[in-house]
Design a protein around this motif. Sequence first.
Motif, short mmCIF file in Angstrom:
data_model
loop_
_atom_site.label_atom_id
_atom_site.label_comp_id
_atom_site.label_asym_id
_atom_site.label_seq_id
_atom_site.Cartn_x
_atom_site.Cartn_y
_atom_site.Cartn_z
N GLU A 63 24.18 24.31 27.09
CA GLU A 63 23.88 23.68 25.80
C GLU A 63 22.39 23.57 25.55
O GLU A 63 21.95 23.50 24.39
CB GLU A 63 24.53 22.29 25.74
N ALA A 64 21.59 23.55 26.62
CA ALA A 64 20.14 23.41 26.46
C ALA A 64 19.51 24.63 25.81
O ALA A 64 18.38 24.55 25.30
CB ALA A 64 19.49 23.15 27.82
N TYR A 116 25.20 21.52 20.03
CA TYR A 116 23.77 21.26 19.85
C TYR A 116 23.51 19.76 19.67
O TYR A 116 22.63 19.18 20.31
CB TYR A 116 23.25 22.04 18.64
N ARG A 118 25.40 17.22 20.53
CA ARG A 118 25.69 16.50 21.76
C ARG A 118 24.56 16.65 22.77
O ARG A 118 24.20 15.69 23.45
CB ARG A 118 27.00 17.01 22.35
N GLN A 119 24.01 17.84 22.86
CA GLN A 119 22.90 18.06 23.79
C GLN A 119 21.69 17.23 23.40
O GLN A 119 21.04 16.61 24.25
CB GLN A 119 22.53 19.55 23.82
N ARG A 120 21.38 17.18 22.11
CA ARG A 120 20.24 16.38 21.67
C ARG A 120 20.44 14.90 21.95
O ARG A 120 19.51 14.20 22.34
CB ARG A 120 20.02 16.58 20.16
N THR A 122 22.24 13.53 24.32
CA THR A 122 22.39 13.20 25.73
C THR A 122 21.24 13.72 26.58
O THR A 122 21.29 13.65 27.80
CB THR A 122 23.71 13.76 26.29
N ASP A 123 20.20 14.21 25.94
CA ASP A 123 19.06 14.77 26.67
C ASP A 123 18.39 13.68 27.50
O ASP A 123 17.97 12.66 26.98
CB ASP A 123 18.06 15.36 25.67
#
Length: 205
Positions: A63-64, A116, A118-120, A122-123
């Motif tokens: 996802e990153a 995208y 979710r990645q932002r 949970t970063d």
Amino acid sequence: MDETLPAEPGRRERKRQQLQDHLAQTAWALFEADGFEAVTMERIADAADISKVTLYKHFPVKEAFLPYLFHQELAAAWPAIRGQLAAVPPGRPRLERFFALQAEWCERRRPYLLAYVRQRLTDKRDPAKAGEGRSGMDRMFAEMIAEGQEAGLFRRDQTPALLAHYLQFAHLAAMLRWLTQPGVALADALQQMLDLICDGMGSPR
């Protein structure tokens, strides 16, 4: 007043960026060919001809890759977008035009956007390096809001940065509504969001 230009990246930094670009483009080709869910980190490492250890050092999860790719795309497109925005009046019309252009882009990237977001959200990166993962949308919003303030169309008792901060969260809510609720059109969700931001919650006349 003297202005110093940003220092050019050194050789090590250039090599790091080149490798990350190579990894991201390799991953994107696989995503587009086989679908995001079907692609594993192991496949990306094999296709890029690097070790999994090296891959995970630069991109800890697949996802990153999405923020890395999409933020580059947005940065590259911003000069042309700014030119289109200049053709419409400042204030609400300019924001409406921006969101119309964004809706067109998001429709083409929809299969990736929930991952995208979710990645932002949970970063877990080091806060000192958090700026490296920013999309730049906050600065774009602040620029358009400042232009509206200068034209006397937006309130001026708050800074563009603060108003852009609130707009970002409203924008995120509209995006999540579109991504998670069947039958919602993104253009409509963004327009409703902008109506509430610009008009508030007062009763319509």
